[in-house]
Design a protein around this motif. Structure first.
Motif, PDB file in Angstrom:
ATOM      1  N   PHE A  56       0.893  -1.154   0.000  1.00  8.83           N
ATOM      2  CA  PHE A  56       0.000   0.000   0.000  1.00  8.83           C
ATOM      3  C   PHE A  56       0.932   1.204   0.000  1.00  8.83           C
ATOM      4  CE2 PHE A  56      -2.782   3.151   2.118  1.00  8.83           C
ATOM      5  CZ  PHE A  56      -3.905   3.035   1.313  1.00  8.83           C
ATOM      6  N   LEU A  57       0.799   2.097  -0.963  1.00  4.32           N
ATOM      7  CA  LEU A  57       1.748   3.184  -1.153  1.00  4.32           C
ATOM      8  C   LEU A  57       1.414   4.399  -0.304  1.00  4.32           C
ATOM      9  CD1 LEU A  57       2.073   2.959  -5.042  1.00  4.32           C
ATOM     10  CD2 LEU A  57       3.492   1.842  -3.307  1.00  4.32           C
ATOM     11  N   GLY A  58       2.419   5.213  -0.048  1.00  2.00           N
ATOM     12  CA  GLY A  58       2.215   6.414   0.740  1.00  2.00           C
ATOM     13  C   GLY A  58       1.336   7.438   0.067  1.00  2.00           C
ATOM     14  N   THR A  59       1.145   7.323  -1.244  1.00  2.00           N
ATOM     15  CA  THR A  59       0.288   8.246  -1.988  1.00  2.00           C
ATOM     16  C   THR A  59      -1.078   7.655  -2.308  1.00  2.00           C
ATOM     17  OG1 THR A  59       1.356   7.447  -4.012  1.00  2.00           O
ATOM     18  CG2 THR A  59       2.227   9.473  -3.034  1.00  2.00           C
ATOM     19  N   ASP A  60      -1.330   6.415  -1.888  1.00  2.00           N
ATOM     20  CA  ASP A  60      -2.633   5.798  -2.143  1.00  2.00           C
ATOM     21  C   ASP A  60      -3.713   6.446  -1.289  1.00  2.00           C
ATOM     22  OD1 ASP A  60      -1.809   3.951  -4.029  1.00  2.00           O
ATOM     23  OD2 ASP A  60      -1.442   2.361  -2.558  1.00  2.00           O
ATOM     24  N   PRO A  61      -4.901   6.676  -1.847  1.00  2.00           N
ATOM     25  CA  PRO A  61      -6.014   7.177  -1.024  1.00  2.00           C
ATOM     26  C   PRO A  61      -6.460   6.115  -0.025  1.00  2.00           C
ATOM     27  CG  PRO A  61      -6.770   6.657  -3.243  1.00  2.00           C
ATOM     28  CD  PRO A  61      -5.278   6.533  -3.270  1.00  2.00           C
ATOM     29  N   TYR A 616       0.963   2.050   5.011  1.00  2.00           N
ATOM     30  CA  TYR A 616       1.666   2.214   3.744  1.00  2.00           C
ATOM     31  C   TYR A 616       3.108   1.719   3.891  1.00  2.00           C
ATOM     32  CZ  TYR A 616       3.284   6.672   5.845  1.00  2.00           C
ATOM     33  OH  TYR A 616       3.818   7.639   6.668  1.00  2.00           O
ATOM     34  N   THR A 617       3.722   1.385   2.748  1.00  2.50           N
ATOM     35  CA  THR A 617       5.081   0.877   2.784  1.00  2.50           C
ATOM     36  C   THR A 617       5.994   1.831   3.553  1.00  2.50           C
ATOM     37  OG1 THR A 617       7.029   0.280   1.476  1.00  2.50           O
ATOM     38  CG2 THR A 617       5.540   1.899   0.514  1.00  2.50           C
ATOM     39  N   LEU A 618       6.803   1.299   4.428  1.00  6.51           N
ATOM     40  CA  LEU A 618       7.707   2.134   5.211  1.00  6.51           C
ATOM     41  C   LEU A 618       8.703   2.865   4.319  1.00  6.51           C
ATOM     42  CD1 LEU A 618       8.382  -0.152   8.305  1.00  6.51           C
ATOM     43  CD2 LEU A 618       6.627   1.608   7.977  1.00  6.51           C
ATOM     44  N   MET A 619       8.934   2.340   3.106  1.00  4.26           N
ATOM     45  CA  MET A 619       9.870   2.996   2.197  1.00  4.26           C
ATOM     46  C   MET A 619       9.322   4.310   1.645  1.00  4.26           C
ATOM     47  SD  MET A 619      12.578   1.174   2.241  1.00  4.26           S
ATOM     48  CE  MET A 619      13.674   0.667   0.918  1.00  4.26           C
ATOM     49  N   HIS A 620       8.053   4.605   1.893  1.00  2.63           N
ATOM     50  CA  HIS A 620       7.520   5.915   1.534  1.00  2.63           C
ATOM     51  C   HIS A 620       7.492   6.868   2.716  1.00  2.63           C
ATOM     52  CE1 HIS A 620       5.475   5.253  -2.646  1.00  2.63           C
ATOM     53  NE2 HIS A 620       6.782   5.431  -2.704  1.00  2.63           N
ATOM     54  N   ASP A 621       7.984   6.432   3.867  1.00  2.83           N
ATOM     55  CA  ASP A 621       8.239   7.369   4.955  1.00  2.83           C
ATOM     56  C   ASP A 621       9.645   7.908   4.742  1.00  2.83           C
ATOM     57  OD1 ASP A 621       7.769   8.537   7.755  1.00  2.83           O
ATOM     58  OD2 ASP A 621       9.677   7.472   7.960  1.00  2.83           O
ATOM     59  N   PRO A 622       9.818   9.226   4.555  1.00  2.18           N
ATOM     60  CA  PRO A 622      11.137   9.744   4.185  1.00  2.18           C
ATOM     61  C   PRO A 622      12.256   9.367   5.141  1.00  2.18           C
ATOM     62  CG  PRO A 622       9.472  11.415   3.783  1.00  2.18           C
ATOM     63  CD  PRO A 622       8.780  10.283   4.506  1.00  2.18           C
ATOM     64  N   GLN A 623      12.015   9.443   6.451  1.00  2.00           N
ATOM     65  CA  GLN A 623      13.099   9.128   7.384  1.00  2.00           C
ATOM     66  C   GLN A 623      13.488   7.661   7.295  1.00  2.00           C
ATOM     67  OE1 GLN A 623      12.849  10.678  11.441  1.00  2.00           O
ATOM     68  NE2 GLN A 623      13.981   8.910  12.212  1.00  2.00           N
ATOM     69  N   TYR A 624      12.509   6.774   7.202  1.00  2.00           N
ATOM     70  CA  TYR A 624      12.812   5.345   7.096  1.00  2.00           C
ATOM     71  C   TYR A 624      13.573   5.054   5.804  1.00  2.00           C
ATOM     72  CZ  TYR A 624      12.100   0.272   7.053  1.00  2.00           C
ATOM     73  OH  TYR A 624      12.296  -1.089   7.022  1.00  2.00           O
TER      74      TYR A 624
END
Length: 664
Positions: A56-61, A616-624
């Motif tokens: 689930f992406l960080g930009t998904d509604p 959402y995928t942790l890879m879409h959290d900038p710090q992570y």
């Protein structure tokens, strides 16, 4: 400390607390972030069970749901779910023929309309029961795979694997010739082109004889720095480095390794052997104390050297770094940070025991340019009274500590601003472990859990405000005969106490488990404090040590294994770290990459335990995501997101990002 240094430190300490509220008044611009696909992974957990999960992406509604499809052999796609999947992004398939190959893919659903499908994942006919993907390696003779990083090298939305192959390596304190550091890139493949395990070697980069191999020398950064949807690889190079196309950088014949006694200008008064002309003799072979030093940006897909410049700062007089034989001068760290809030920059660092330097570089439009240069010796004398000398760890962290959208660099016991100026120094000195996140969700902002190696340190483990450096609590190290405090971990493993729990390994005075208020909640330590992983279905984090994932039982105060990766081994001796641990496939939980005992294979382990949580995928959290870029640096540390992820957490904040590249 000199009077000017005291005034400078006081100024930063007083100003820093007022910076964050002003910065948060404006909405930061969105960050440029890689455009990921769905990362579908399917693993056979039992003879009649295949566990499928996806991103689930960080930009998904929030309203996005999914349909899951299976292609069995040559049959038409078949939808497996009776109703749209709107919860956790996984599914267990129990109705299939094991003798037939099965290919899985998902189609997002928005406003009752199916969206285009993502990449596919194939489970082979008669596939064995195993919770991992296999990456066969082309390991050079005498080498073993060590640290790994990931990046989307070809722009297809899925990660490739970049591995540091290491042979005979040395710590900086150890004399002796090392083997040449080698970097290799692998693409996950299958016979049908689907992502299903197996791998294809994309390129090999040999850093050459003039780059010494060891944990403190070879820091390689993998990240899309220019926003073209393909990651670059950046690292220190030298005469004789061979890029992925076979082209040599600099002089192929040059060999600057010391062959025996090397004469070094004597400013180190601890040296006893000197020549008549006053130069100290360093009788240590294998060091590289001369010759040019470069910084190179490589194309991630081909390994071709795109740009090479001088590494800054140059080593100069090695005595200026704290010794006369080449130990402290070659202590390197590296990271990626969004210094302008929108575009990523690479930061290459030299020194942390004494003089400390950080140089920020931008890779834009095919050009490598210097953004800023931090030098501790600009802010005070070249001695212990300088608050910015000797504060670095064997690792670092990157986070937006003041909420203005731009990243700061937590460099051990001090913090550097996004513009390369010092933010604060606690003056607590060097340490081996560092953790930065919203460790105490009841406090505004981020916190730092840091350890300090000296067994007699009055603040052996300490918890501080990441923005101001103000100490929240600390515990003393121990006595003169206590062991060094060499490890420390901060994760949420007990749901009875809000926030993360913290502990260290070392002296008797720090023994025990502490909550975010510094209260001891157990006299016992969990069995390890090396690494951590989100593995099972709850929001607590598990312990990762060697090839074992374990769970802390807060009722019995014991550590119980959940999973053991048989035939696999960890890296870096007693540090027992994985090649990489990161959320690179499937849902929000983390994968663990380990090498096999014969060094001929990497295995990507992914959990097959159901969860009720959708994040959402942790890879879409900038710090992570930035933590994955620096995870391979020196003494590896586990990644943390920029928000509290644990029991009782609030909904994860929507990341302020914009995706690069074409829509997927």
């Amino acid at each position: 400390m000199t009077t000017p240094s005291r005034v400078l430190l006081l100024l930063f300490t007083l100003v820093a607390p007022f910076v964050a509220p002003l910065a948060r008044a404006a909405t930061p611009a969105p960050r440029q972030m890689e455009n990921l696909g769905r990362g579908v992974v399917a693993l056979k957990s039992e003879q009649k069970k295949i566990f499928i999960s996806w991103r689930f992406l960080g930009t998904d509604p929030d309203a996005l749901a999914f349909n899951l499809y299976r292609i069995s052999g040559a049959a038409a796609p078949e939808k497996l779910n009776a109703a749209p999947i709107s919860g956790a992004t996984h599914f267990i398939d129990t109705n299939f023929d094991p003798a037939v190959a099965h290919t899985y893919f998902v189609r997002p659903i928005l406003a009752a309309a199916e969206q285009p499908p993502g990449a596919r994942f194939t489970v082979a006919a008669n596939a064995p029961i195993r919770p991992y993907l296999s990456i066969p390696l082309q390991t050079p003779t005498g080498y073993s795979p060590n640290d790994v990083s990931v990046g989307d090298l070809d722009g297809d939305g899925e990660y490739e694997i970049i591995v540091h192959q290491t042979g005979r390596a040395r710590d900086n304190s150890q004399a002796g010739v090392t083997d040449e550091p080698i970097l290799q890139a692998y693409k996950l493949t299958s016979a049908t082109g689907d992502t299903a395990g197996g791998a294809r070697l994309l390129w090999t980069i040999n850093l050459g004889k003039n780059i010494r191999d060891g944990a403190h020398y070879t820091q390689f950064i993998v990240y899309d720095l220019d926003g073209d949807d393909r990651a670059e690889v950046v690292c220190k190079t030298a005469d004789g480095t061979i890029d992925g196309l076979g082209k040599v950088i600099g002089d192929a014949a040059a060999d600057y390794r010391t062959k025996g006694d090397a004469l070094v200008p004597s400013r180190d008064k601890t040296g006893s052997r000197t020549t008549p002309d006053g130069k100290r003799v360093a009788s240590r072979a294998g060091y590289v104390l001369d010759g040019p030093e470069f910084l190179t940006v490589f194309d991630g897909l081909t390994g071709r050297a795109l740009a090479t410049t001088n590494y800054l700062p140059a080593r100069g007089d090695i005595n200026d770094w704290g010794d006369a034989y080449g130990n402290r001068v070659d202590r390197f760290l590296a990271c990626v940070a969004y210094l302008d809030g929108v575009h990523p920059s690479v930061v290459m660092c030299r020194g942390y025991y004494t003089r400390t330097t950080l140089v920020a570089w931008d890779w834009r439009d095919g050009k490598l340019t210097q953004r800023w240069f931090f030098d501790s010796d600009k802010y005070g004398p070249a001695d212990r009274t300088n608050p910015y000398r000797g504060q670095g760890n064997h690792n670092l962290s990157v986070a937006d500590v003041d909420g203005d959208g731009r990243d700061e660099i937590i460099y051990g016991a001090m913090c550097i601003n996004s513009d390369g100026t010092p933010r604060y120094s606690t003056q607590l000195g060097h340490g081996d472990a560092l953790h930065v996140s919203d460790l105490d969700p009841a406090r505004p902002g981020l916190e730092v859990f840091d350890i300090h190696e000296n067994p007699k340190h009055p603040h052996g483990i300490e918890f501080r405000d990441a923005n101001t450096g103000a100490m929240i609590w600390s515990k003393p190290g121990g006595t003169e005969n206590s062991p060094d405090i060499g490890r420390g971990l901060a994760i949420d493993l007990d749901p009875r106490h809000p926030g993360c729990e913290m502990w260290g390994a070392g002296g008797p005075l720090i023994r025990g488990l502490y909550d975010v208020k510094g209260r001891k909640i157990s006299d016992k330590n969990p069995s390890s404090c090396n690494f951590a992983v989100w593995w099972d279905g709850d929001l607590l984090r598990e312990l990762l040590n060697g090839n074992t994932v374990s769970k802390w039982d807060w009722l019995t105060e014991t550590t119980n294994p959940l999973f053991v990766a048989t035939d696999c081994i960890s890296n870096n001796s007693t540090k027992s770290t994985p090649a990489l641990s990161a959320d690179i496939l499937g849902d929000w939980r983390e994968e663990v990459i380990l090498r096999t005992t014969d060094n001929q294979e990497l295995r990507i382990f992914s959990t097959t335990i159901p969860t009720e949580h959708r994040l959402y995928t942790l890879m879409h959290d900038p710090q992570y995501r930035l933590a994955i870029a620096w995870q391979n640096v020196a003494y590896n540390q586990p990644p943390h997101p920029g928000f509290f992820l644990g029991a009782g957490m609030k909904p994860a904040p929507r990341p302020n990002i914009t995706l690069v590249g074409a829509k997927r």
